[in-house]
Enzyme design. Structure first.
Site: not given
Ligand code: F6P
Length: 358
Positions: A73-74, A115, A137-138, A181, A275, A282, A284
């Site tokens: 952001k920012g 972005g 990562i997506d 995702g 469940r 985790l 990321r």
């Molecule tokens: O775009 C990558 C991503 O990991 C998405 O899969 C996820 O919705 C988003 O980032 C989560 O972002 P934040 O860390 O800002 O919650």
């Protein structure tokens, strides 16, 4: 020659590998590298940055996160939600430009997703010497066959499924795993296949809970008493809705909660204990896999090559096992979604995985 580098947007395993590649390759050319902190914010006067020497990058290849920090952001956010592009205000750009000029930055490497690269494109159109490195990562950027970070995220999903499988078998349960995702289901698809999931639900394929319940009942009748379900956070419930938490400050909707909803409905429909687990960040965090370390490092070296050629407005891209480049213009705004008829989905169906639609 002096070049700058910044990481922008959500972090991703392999960002430090890019920095490692950039600093190593630049040093070989006798160039100096300035690392801006916390994304584009580090450009704002008086500038928040550090000089990066090879000494500073010792041991970072294996580290998750980024030694430079990042922000999604920012002041420079160019994208608020899907497809909506917001221009970065002129006064912000003008003051950031002062830092670039004062430091004599001759190329600025932006490591970011859709972005951040959209912001980069705006700056390039204003004459900035921008070079892009794709990051997510997506794995959903269309102009590159793969981004670093994806393999690490998939590896985390596979590890989680391996663990869920043993407890699912012990208790004859349905286990639902929600993975990241936002727009594309690559993490769910690859992680699900590699982790032995029985059901995989993606944003790209509408699913029916009744059909999934029938599939699970058939499994039970055949003596398979546990079922692993993977669902991407961006998949839509059968009523067509995304499941969201709340908005973060940047206006991007936070996804989350579909795993719980799917689990509840499947328990009701099958009468089997169910469940849900949400893997969240985790995926990321943590050390990048070997593949992501190598990919990130190669992306960094290519970014320096592009700077050497003064090939501004271009983004590093991975195609057919080769690191090359495309224009940033080609890269942004086009997401690479899972093809519901594509070979990987067909392979999943061929081995009996339920994609929720039949
Ligand atoms: O775009 C990558 C991503 O990991 C998405 O899969 C996820 O919705 C988003 O980032 C989560 O972002 P934040 O860390 O800002 O919650």
């Amino acid at each position: 020659m002096r070049i700058g580098i910044l990481n922008s947007g959500g972090d991703c395993p392999g960002l430090n590998a890019v920095i490692h590649g950039v600093v190593g390759a630049a040093h070989k050319l006798g160039w100096e590298v300035i690392g801006f902190k916390d994304g584009f914010e580090g450009l704002l006067p008086p500038g928040d940055y550090r000089i990066l020497t090879p000494r500073d990058t010792i041991g970072i290849l294996k580290l998750g996160g980024t030694i430079l920090g990042s922000t999604n952001k920012g002041h420079f956010a160019a994208k608020i939600g899907t497809g909506k592009v917001a221009e970065v205000p002129k006064d912000i750009i003008d003051s950031a430009r002062q830092t670039i000029d004062q430091l004599n930055i001759e190329a600025l490497i932006i490591v970011g997703g859709d972005g951040s690269l959209t912001t980069g494109l705006q700056l390039y159109h204003l004459g900035w010497p921008i070079i892009g490195v794709p990051k997510t990562i997506d794995n959903d950027l269309s102009a590159t066959a793969m981004t670093f970070g994806f393999d690490s995220a998939v590896t985390t999903v596979v590890d989680a499924l391996d663990r869920l499988n043993t407890t699912a078998e012990s208790h004859k349960r349905i286990m639902v795993l929600e993975v990241m995702g936002r727009h594309a289901g690559w993490i769910a698809l690859w992680g699900g296949i590699a982790g032995g999931a029985n059901v995989i639900l993606l944003p790209e394929i509408a699913f029916s809970l009744e059909k999934i319940a029938d599939f699970i009942k058939k499994r039970t009748a055949q003596g398979q008493h546990s079922t692993l379900v993977v669902v991407a956070e961006g998949a839509k419930m059968p009523d067509g809705d995304l499941v969201t938490l709340d908005n973060n400050c940047s206006g991007e909707v936070r996804l989350g909660g579909i795993g719980e909803q799917v689990a509840k409905r499947l328990q009701d429909l099958t009468n089997k204990e169910t469940r849900a687990t949400t893997l969240g960040h985790l995926q990321r965090g943590g050390a990048p896999t070997a593949l992501d370390r190598i990919l990130g490092m190669r992306f960094g070296v290519m970014a320096v090559n592009l700077a050497k050629q003064k090939a501004f407005g271009r983004m590093v891209s991975y195609q057919a096992y080769h690191v090359d480049s495309v224009t940033i213009e080609e890269a942004v705004n086009k997401l690479r979604l899972v093809d519901p008829e594509g070979e990987v989905v067909q392979a999943a169906r061929a081995i009996g995985i339920c994609m929720g639609d039949s």
